[in-house]
Design an enzyme around this catalytic site. Structure first.
Site, PDB file in Angstrom:
ATOM      1  N   ASP A  21       0.878  -1.177   0.000  1.00 17.85           N
ATOM      2  CA  ASP A  21       0.000   0.000   0.000  1.00 17.85           C
ATOM      3  C   ASP A  21       0.913   1.224   0.000  1.00 17.85           C
ATOM      4  OD1 ASP A  21      -2.351   1.619   0.289  1.00 17.85           O
ATOM      5  OD2 ASP A  21      -1.952   1.805   2.432  1.00 17.85           O
ATOM      6  N   SER A  22       0.287   2.412  -0.092  1.00 19.09           N
ATOM      7  CA  SER A  22       1.084   3.632   0.000  1.00 19.09           C
ATOM      8  C   SER A  22       1.563   3.883   1.433  1.00 19.09           C
ATOM      9  CB  SER A  22       0.241   4.822  -0.456  1.00 19.09           C
ATOM     10  OG  SER A  22      -0.886   4.951   0.388  1.00 19.09           O
ATOM     11  N   CYS A  84      -4.329  -1.685  -1.794  1.00 18.31           N
ATOM     12  CA  CYS A  84      -4.510  -0.263  -2.048  1.00 18.31           C
ATOM     13  C   CYS A  84      -5.523  -0.116  -3.181  1.00 18.31           C
ATOM     14  CB  CYS A  84      -3.171   0.340  -2.447  1.00 18.31           C
ATOM     15  SG  CYS A  84      -3.285   2.066  -2.938  1.00 18.31           S
ATOM     16  N   GLU A 164      -2.709   9.549   8.155  1.00 18.42           N
ATOM     17  CA  GLU A 164      -1.247   9.442   8.150  1.00 18.42           C
ATOM     18  C   GLU A 164      -0.610  10.428   9.142  1.00 18.42           C
ATOM     19  OE1 GLU A 164       0.880   7.301   6.766  1.00 18.42           O
ATOM     20  OE2 GLU A 164      -0.530   6.148   5.532  1.00 18.42           O
ATOM     21  N   CYS A 196     -11.088   2.732   0.389  1.00 15.36           N
ATOM     22  CA  CYS A 196      -9.671   3.072   0.585  1.00 15.36           C
ATOM     23  C   CYS A 196      -9.234   2.266   1.792  1.00 15.36           C
ATOM     24  CB  CYS A 196      -9.515   4.567   0.845  1.00 15.36           C
ATOM     25  SG  CYS A 196      -7.842   5.023   1.364  1.00 15.36           S
ATOM     26  N   HIS A 198      -7.145   2.758   3.962  1.00 14.21           N
ATOM     27  CA  HIS A 198      -6.906   3.534   5.179  1.00 14.21           C
ATOM     28  C   HIS A 198      -8.181   3.680   6.035  1.00 14.21           C
ATOM     29  CE1 HIS A 198      -3.141   4.808   3.313  1.00 14.21           C
ATOM     30  NE2 HIS A 198      -2.829   5.501   4.385  1.00 14.21           N
TER      31      HIS A 198
END
Ligand code: DGL
Length: 276
Positions: A21-22, A84, A164, A196, A198
C-alpha cells in the site's frame, strides 16, 4: 520443503505473502490476513515516501506499483496482495502483466465488488480517494455483476492525510468524516464500501455517524478470505505455526507507521528502509 507446480510458477507454501500500500492503510488488510492465516509469513511494503497515491496521476501510481511488485517478487513472495484501492484502480492491469502468472495477484476492489453485487443491496455508497473515484471501477464492477444496483461514489481526499498524520479519534477527523458523510450523494444509501484501505482505521467515527442505518462492508475480511481460498486451491497454505515471520519495508520510515504496525503486529517487529 514441498515445492508445488501450481499453474503459476513453481511455488512453495513456505514463501511469504507480499502485501503493499502507499502507507498504513494496507495494514488493516494485513492484520485480517494474519488473523485468518496465522501460519503465513508476510512481507509488507508501505510506500510512505510517495503517499498519498490518491492525489497522484495514473502514470505515477503505475510506476510505483510496478516497482513494489518487482521488489516483492525479488523477495520471493508466493502471492501479491495490492492492499490499495488507488493502485488497484489505476495499475492492476500493469501489475498483472508484469507478474505474468508467476504468482497469484489479489486486489482489493474485485472481490468486494463481486460479493456486494450478489448480496441484496440496492443503494451503495463508496467513499474513496480521487484516484479511485475517477476510475469509476467500483461502480463499473458492481454493475457488471448486477445492473440493478445503484452505486454512488464520493471522493474523500482529506481522510488519508488526516490518518497518516495520526489524527485518529480526533476532533479534526471527526469533523471531516461528518462533513463528507453528510454529502447529498450519500443520502439514500443502505450500504457503504470503504473504498480506501486507510478508512477502516476510522470505522468508529463512520459507525457513529450512521448508527444502524447503513451496513458497512467488511472489505478486509472479504479480501483475506479471497487470499485464503486462492492459496488453498493451489495447495499453498502454510500448515505449521512455527517461526512465522513478518517483515516491513518502507520507502520512508514514519512514526505513525511504526505506531500502527506495532499495534497490529506486536512490538518486536522491525521496520526497514527500502529504496525503490
Ligand atoms: N490506501 C490507499 C487506497 O486504498 C491509498 C491512499 C493514498 O495513498 O491516497 O487507496
Amino acid at each position: 520443503m514441498k515445492i508445488k507446480k501450481t499453474g503459476y510458477g513453481t511455488l512453495s507454501a513456505e514463501q511469504p505473502i507480499g502485501i503493499f500500500d502507499s502507507g498504513v492503510g494496507g495494514l488493516t488488510f494485513a492484520k485480517e490476513i494474519k488473523r485468518l492465516l496465522p501460519n503465513e509469513n508476510i512481507i509488507y511494503f508501505g510506500d510512505t515516501k510517495h503517499l498519498p497515491y490518491g492525489e497522484k496521476s495514473r502514470e505515477a501510481i503505475v510506476g510505483y506499483s510496478k516497482k513494489i511488485t518487482e521488489f516483492l517478487l525479488e523477495k520471493n513472495c508466493k502471492a501479491i496482495v495490492i492492499a490499495c484501492n488507488s493502485a488497484t484502480a489505476n495499475a492492476l492491469k500493469q501489475v498483472l502483466a508484469l507478474v505474468d502468472h508467476r504468482v497469484p495477484v489479489i486486489d482489493v476492489i474485485n472481490p468486494v465488488a463481486e460479493k456486494v453485487a450478489y448480496e441484496i443491496h440496492s443503494n451503495i455508497g463508496v467513499i474513496a480517494t480521487k484516484a479511485t473515484v475517477s476510475s469509476g471501477l467500483y461502480r463499473k464492477t458492481i454493475r457488471k455483476h448486477n445492473k440493478f444496483i445503484k452505486v454512488d461514489e464520493l471522493a474523500t481526499p482529506l481522510l488519508v492525510p488526516a490518518i497518516e498524520e495520526g489524527f485518529r479519534n480526533h476532533p479534526i477527523t471527526h469533523a471531516i468524516v461528518y462533513n463528507y458523510l453528510s454529502n447529498n450523494k450519500l443520502k439514500d444509501i443502505d450500504t457503504l464500501i470503504l473504498g480506501c484501505t486507510h478508512y477502516p482505521l476510522l470505522l468508529k467515527e463512520i459507525r457513529q455517524f450512521y448508527g444502524n442505518r447503513v451496513r458497512i462492508i467488511d472489505s478486509p475480511n472479504i479480501v483475506a478470505n479471497e487470499v485464503k481460498s486462492i492459496l488453498e486451491r493451489h495447495e499453498l497454505l502454510r500448515s505449521e505455526n512455527k517461526d512465522v515471520s513478518y517483515e516491513f519495508y518502507l520507502s520512508d520510515i514514519t512514526k505513525n507507521f511504526e505506531k500502527i504496525s506495532k499495534k497490529f503486529f506486536g512490538n518486536s517487529i522491525a521496520l526497514q528502509l527500502a529504496v525503490l
